[in-house]
Design a protein around this motif. Structure first.
Motif, PDB file in Angstrom:
ATOM      1  N   LEU A  62       0.733  -1.279   0.158  1.00 46.48           N
ATOM      2  CA  LEU A  62      -0.071  -0.017   0.041  1.00 46.48           C
ATOM      3  C   LEU A  62       0.903   1.223   0.147  1.00 46.48           C
ATOM      4  O   LEU A  62       1.715   1.273   0.861  1.00 46.48           O
ATOM      5  CB  LEU A  62      -0.881   0.102   1.230  1.00 46.48           C
ATOM      6  N   TYR A  63       0.381   2.032  -0.958  1.00 45.32           N
ATOM      7  CA  TYR A  63       1.204   3.471  -1.152  1.00 45.32           C
ATOM      8  C   TYR A  63       0.214   4.241  -0.983  1.00 45.32           C
ATOM      9  O   TYR A  63      -0.979   4.471  -1.374  1.00 45.32           O
ATOM     10  CB  TYR A  63       1.868   3.860  -2.529  1.00 45.32           C
ATOM     11  N   ALA A  64       0.400   5.461   0.158  1.00 47.30           N
ATOM     12  CA  ALA A  64      -0.408   6.556   0.395  1.00 47.30           C
ATOM     13  C   ALA A  64       0.173   7.814   0.985  1.00 47.30           C
ATOM     14  O   ALA A  64       1.183   7.908   1.624  1.00 47.30           O
ATOM     15  CB  ALA A  64      -1.807   5.945   1.431  1.00 47.30           C
ATOM     16  N   ASN A  65      -0.591   8.924   0.729  1.00 43.56           N
ATOM     17  CA  ASN A  65      -0.159  10.196   0.863  1.00 43.56           C
ATOM     18  C   ASN A  65      -0.958  10.737   1.914  1.00 43.56           C
ATOM     19  O   ASN A  65      -0.472  11.544   3.007  1.00 43.56           O
ATOM     20  CB  ASN A  65      -0.292  11.247  -0.085  1.00 43.56           C
ATOM     21  N   ARG A  66      -2.240  10.295   2.427  1.00 44.78           N
ATOM     22  CA  ARG A  66      -2.999  10.787   3.172  1.00 44.78           C
ATOM     23  C   ARG A  66      -4.273   9.681   3.648  1.00 44.78           C
ATOM     24  O   ARG A  66      -4.307   8.711   2.907  1.00 44.78           O
ATOM     25  CB  ARG A  66      -3.818  11.977   2.619  1.00 44.78           C
ATOM     26  N   PRO A  67      -4.667   9.888   4.653  1.00 48.48           N
ATOM     27  CA  PRO A  67      -5.677   8.860   5.028  1.00 48.48           C
ATOM     28  C   PRO A  67      -7.189   8.988   4.298  1.00 48.48           C
ATOM     29  O   PRO A  67      -7.315  10.081   3.715  1.00 48.48           O
ATOM     30  CB  PRO A  67      -6.185   9.118   6.498  1.00 48.48           C
ATOM     31  N   ASP A  68      -7.775   7.707   4.307  1.00 51.27           N
ATOM     32  CA  ASP A  68      -9.270   7.714   3.618  1.00 51.27           C
ATOM     33  C   ASP A  68      -8.942   8.370   2.256  1.00 51.27           C
ATOM     34  O   ASP A  68     -10.102   8.884   1.707  1.00 51.27           O
ATOM     35  CB  ASP A  68     -10.117   8.658   4.312  1.00 51.27           C
ATOM     36  N   ALA A  69      -7.787   8.260   1.246  1.00 47.47           N
ATOM     37  CA  ALA A  69      -7.951   8.549   0.075  1.00 47.47           C
ATOM     38  C   ALA A  69      -8.791   7.397  -0.917  1.00 47.47           C
ATOM     39  O   ALA A  69      -8.704   6.316  -0.715  1.00 47.47           O
ATOM     40  CB  ALA A  69      -6.405   8.493  -0.318  1.00 47.47           C
ATOM     41  N   PRO A  70      -9.040   7.876  -2.005  1.00 48.79           N
ATOM     42  CA  PRO A  70      -9.677   6.878  -2.898  1.00 48.79           C
ATOM     43  C   PRO A  70      -8.466   5.737  -3.403  1.00 48.79           C
ATOM     44  O   PRO A  70      -7.298   6.054  -3.173  1.00 48.79           O
ATOM     45  CB  PRO A  70      -9.966   7.730  -4.160  1.00 48.79           C
ATOM     46  N   LEU A  71      -8.892   4.590  -3.998  1.00 48.62           N
ATOM     47  CA  LEU A  71      -7.790   3.652  -4.225  1.00 48.62           C
ATOM     48  C   LEU A  71      -7.647   3.295  -5.509  1.00 48.62           C
ATOM     49  O   LEU A  71      -8.653   2.929  -6.126  1.00 48.62           O
ATOM     50  CB  LEU A  71      -8.067   2.511  -3.132  1.00 48.62           C
ATOM     51  N   LEU A  72      -6.525   2.871  -5.892  1.00 47.63           N
ATOM     52  CA  LEU A  72      -6.088   2.235  -7.176  1.00 47.63           C
ATOM     53  C   LEU A  72      -5.643   0.981  -6.852  1.00 47.63           C
ATOM     54  O   LEU A  72      -4.463   0.864  -6.374  1.00 47.63           O
ATOM     55  CB  LEU A  72      -5.287   3.010  -8.070  1.00 47.63           C
ATOM     56  N   VAL A  73      -6.117  -0.075  -7.392  1.00 48.55           N
ATOM     57  CA  VAL A  73      -5.611  -1.513  -7.100  1.00 48.55           C
ATOM     58  C   VAL A  73      -4.834  -1.844  -8.422  1.00 48.55           C
ATOM     59  O   VAL A  73      -5.336  -1.617  -9.535  1.00 48.55           O
ATOM     60  CB  VAL A  73      -6.663  -2.618  -7.183  1.00 48.55           C
ATOM     61  N   TYR A  74      -3.620  -1.795  -8.423  1.00 52.82           N
ATOM     62  CA  TYR A  74      -2.725  -1.929  -9.435  1.00 52.82           C
ATOM     63  C   TYR A  74      -2.041  -3.500  -9.663  1.00 52.82           C
ATOM     64  O   TYR A  74      -1.646  -3.875  -8.520  1.00 52.82           O
ATOM     65  CB  TYR A  74      -1.443  -1.029  -9.347  1.00 52.82           C
ATOM     66  N   VAL A  75      -2.183  -3.775 -10.877  1.00 55.27           N
ATOM     67  CA  VAL A  75      -1.922  -5.313 -11.069  1.00 55.27           C
ATOM     68  C   VAL A  75      -0.604  -5.086 -12.326  1.00 55.27           C
ATOM     69  O   VAL A  75      -0.678  -4.822 -13.255  1.00 55.27           O
ATOM     70  CB  VAL A  75      -2.778  -6.035 -11.607  1.00 55.27           C
ATOM     71  N   HIS A  76       0.656  -5.692 -11.702  1.00 53.22           N
ATOM     72  CA  HIS A  76       1.811  -5.744 -12.435  1.00 53.22           C
ATOM     73  C   HIS A  76       1.840  -6.434 -13.679  1.00 53.22           C
ATOM     74  O   HIS A  76       1.067  -7.525 -13.770  1.00 53.22           O
ATOM     75  CB  HIS A  76       3.090  -5.751 -11.867  1.00 53.22           C
ATOM     76  N   GLY A  77       2.453  -6.106 -14.772  1.00 57.84           N
ATOM     77  CA  GLY A  77       2.478  -6.827 -16.016  1.00 57.84           C
ATOM     78  C   GLY A  77       3.893  -7.852 -15.928  1.00 57.84           C
ATOM     79  O   GLY A  77       4.610  -7.978 -14.834  1.00 57.84           O
ATOM     80  N   GLY A  78       3.916  -8.568 -16.953  1.00 56.84           N
ATOM     81  CA  GLY A  78       5.215  -9.490 -17.091  1.00 56.84           C
ATOM     82  C   GLY A  78       4.892 -10.852 -17.732  1.00 56.84           C
ATOM     83  O   GLY A  78       5.226 -12.142 -17.214  1.00 56.84           O
ATOM     84  N   GLY A  79       3.651 -10.901 -18.557  1.00 57.10           N
ATOM     85  CA  GLY A  79       3.328 -12.074 -19.267  1.00 57.10           C
ATOM     86  C   GLY A  79       2.788 -13.148 -18.365  1.00 57.10           C
ATOM     87  O   GLY A  79       2.897 -14.536 -18.790  1.00 57.10           O
ATOM     88  N   TRP A  80       2.130 -12.766 -17.397  1.00 56.12           N
ATOM     89  CA  TRP A  80       1.551 -13.645 -16.310  1.00 56.12           C
ATOM     90  C   TRP A  80       2.599 -14.435 -15.646  1.00 56.12           C
ATOM     91  O   TRP A  80       2.355 -15.497 -14.838  1.00 56.12           O
ATOM     92  CB  TRP A  80       0.479 -14.304 -16.890  1.00 56.12           C
ATOM     93  N   CYS A  81       3.709 -14.130 -15.797  1.00 54.91           N
ATOM     94  CA  CYS A  81       5.073 -15.162 -15.565  1.00 54.91           C
ATOM     95  C   CYS A  81       6.112 -14.552 -14.982  1.00 54.91           C
ATOM     96  O   CYS A  81       6.869 -14.922 -14.021  1.00 54.91           O
ATOM     97  CB  CYS A  81       5.478 -16.110 -16.841  1.00 54.91           C
ATOM     98  N   TYR A  82       6.209 -13.124 -15.110  1.00 56.78           N
ATOM     99  CA  TYR A  82       7.187 -12.418 -14.651  1.00 56.78           C
ATOM    100  C   TYR A  82       6.585 -11.151 -13.704  1.00 56.78           C
ATOM    101  O   TYR A  82       5.543 -10.873 -13.830  1.00 56.78           O
ATOM    102  CB  TYR A  82       8.036 -11.646 -15.550  1.00 56.78           C
ATOM    103  N   GLY A  83       7.505 -10.404 -13.168  1.00 57.02           N
ATOM    104  CA  GLY A  83       7.247  -9.129 -12.593  1.00 57.02           C
ATOM    105  C   GLY A  83       6.788  -9.475 -11.157  1.00 57.02           C
ATOM    106  O   GLY A  83       6.602 -10.398 -10.875  1.00 57.02           O
ATOM    107  N   SER A  84       6.558  -8.419 -10.429  1.00 54.49           N
ATOM    108  CA  SER A  84       6.234  -8.210  -8.931  1.00 54.49           C
ATOM    109  C   SER A  84       6.004  -7.106  -8.462  1.00 54.49           C
ATOM    110  O   SER A  84       5.918  -6.010  -9.130  1.00 54.49           O
ATOM    111  CB  SER A  84       7.629  -8.926  -8.322  1.00 54.49           C
ATOM    112  N   ILE A  85       5.723  -6.898  -7.316  1.00 54.49           N
ATOM    113  CA  ILE A  85       5.440  -5.613  -6.567  1.00 54.49           C
ATOM    114  C   ILE A  85       6.666  -4.740  -6.582  1.00 54.49           C
ATOM    115  O   ILE A  85       6.429  -3.594  -6.919  1.00 54.49           O
ATOM    116  CB  ILE A  85       5.017  -5.945  -5.042  1.00 54.49           C
ATOM    117  N   GLU A  86       7.817  -5.395  -6.823  1.00 62.23           N
ATOM    118  CA  GLU A  86       9.178  -4.524  -6.881  1.00 62.23           C
ATOM    119  C   GLU A  86       9.279  -3.900  -8.048  1.00 62.23           C
ATOM    120  O   GLU A  86       9.628  -2.776  -8.293  1.00 62.23           O
ATOM    121  CB  GLU A  86      10.291  -5.454  -6.276  1.00 62.23           C
TER     122      GLU A  86
END
Length: 300
Positions: A62-86
């Protein structure tokens, strides 16, 4: 013309040796992606809140600047085989910093260890968790987004949420992978710029080994009979990307269904450009466009 910054960026990541077997190549490619984060993506923007969470068994950050902010759920790429939160950490930080929204990055299970529908289930688990648990965000203002394979997961989840009468407020799709048949014209002319038809076919086959399932609406969004009621959408494509045409076709299909949609094509760019914030000017512009779109849609 391919932008020279793209060529420079492509030299930063270690390429696995050609003689590796498939298992070794998978591990080496994953490692190389992680190792290149600082070079490709630059320093991490500090934020008041950067915390790792367990969303009912799915790792998230979770990344946030302030409490009770709207939220984007983000899904990384990588061909369903690669990639990560990092690998999308810097992008998520920049979006949170510039949008006024919180961002929750999803560490979904990867293929081939976990094939369809594992990744899809993980993203839906995260949405359910967000709606039921107090994590310091406003779950009544909720968007979903992602890049490449992550964008495919995002728009399938958005369609499923629409069908479940729990619609999302916006979807952000960065060079989405949407066509399991790899039939778009752009595959014929753009395969020399980092991603080609063979690579995408292998990615689809690895994620969804059962061929007939690749034609279902939970895999191929174009198999969905009716797109009306999908959330307002931002689609970003790249001029030198084999996925370019399917992203444009999806923008047209959404517009035909009455869905508000903005489609921006970044000229001179190839697949994967948007996360390379340290070396590609257009990456910063695209990420800031995402932030501005979220701010307009969710910070009401």
């Amino acid at each position: 013309m391919l932008h020279p910054q793209v060529t420079a960026a492509d030299s930063l990541r270690r390429r696995p040796p050609a003689d590796l077997d498939p298992v070794e190549r998978l591990a080496a490619t994953r490692a190389a992606m992680e190792e290149a984060v600082d070079l490709e993506c630059g320093p991490a923007i500090p934020l008041p809140v950067v915390v790792d969470l367990d969303a009912d068994g799915v790792p998230c950050r979770l990344y946030a600047n302030r409490p009770d902010a709207p939220l984007l759920v983000y899904v990384h790429g990588g061909g369903w085989c690669y990639g990560s939160i990092e690998t999308v950490d810097r992008v998520c930080r920049r979006i949170a910093d510039r949008s006024g929204c919180a961002v929750l990055s999803v560490g979904y299970r990867l293929a081939p260890e976990h094939v369809y529908p594992a990744a899809l289930d993980d993203v839906e688990t995260v949405l359910s968790f967000v709606r039921k648990n107090p994590i310091g965000v406003d779950p009544s203002r909720l968007a979903i987004g992602g890049d490449s394979a992550g964008a495919q997961l995002a728009t399938i989840v958005a369609r499923r949420q629409r069908d479940a009468a729990t619609p999302l407020d916006q979807q952000i799709l960065i060079y989405p992978a949407l066509d399991p048949m790899t039939a778009s014209e752009s595959y014929a002319g753009l395969g020399e710029y980092g991603l080609d038809r063979a690579s995408m076919r292998l990615a689809w086959e690895t994620y969804v080994p059962e061929r007939m399932r690749r034609l279902s609406p939970d895999v191929a969004i174009f198999a969905t009979a009716d797109l009306a009621g999908m959330p307002p959408t931002l689609i970003i494509t790249a001029e030198y990307d084999v996925l370019r045409d399917e992203g444009a076709d999806y923008a047209d299909a959404l517009a035909t269904a009455g869905v508000p949609v903005v489609h921006t094509r970044y000229m001179g760019m190839n697949h994967g450009f948007a996360r390379k914030l340290a070396v590609i000017d257009a990456a910063r512009a695209a990420t800031d466009q995402v932030a501005a779109s979220l701010r307009a849609a969710l910070t009401f």
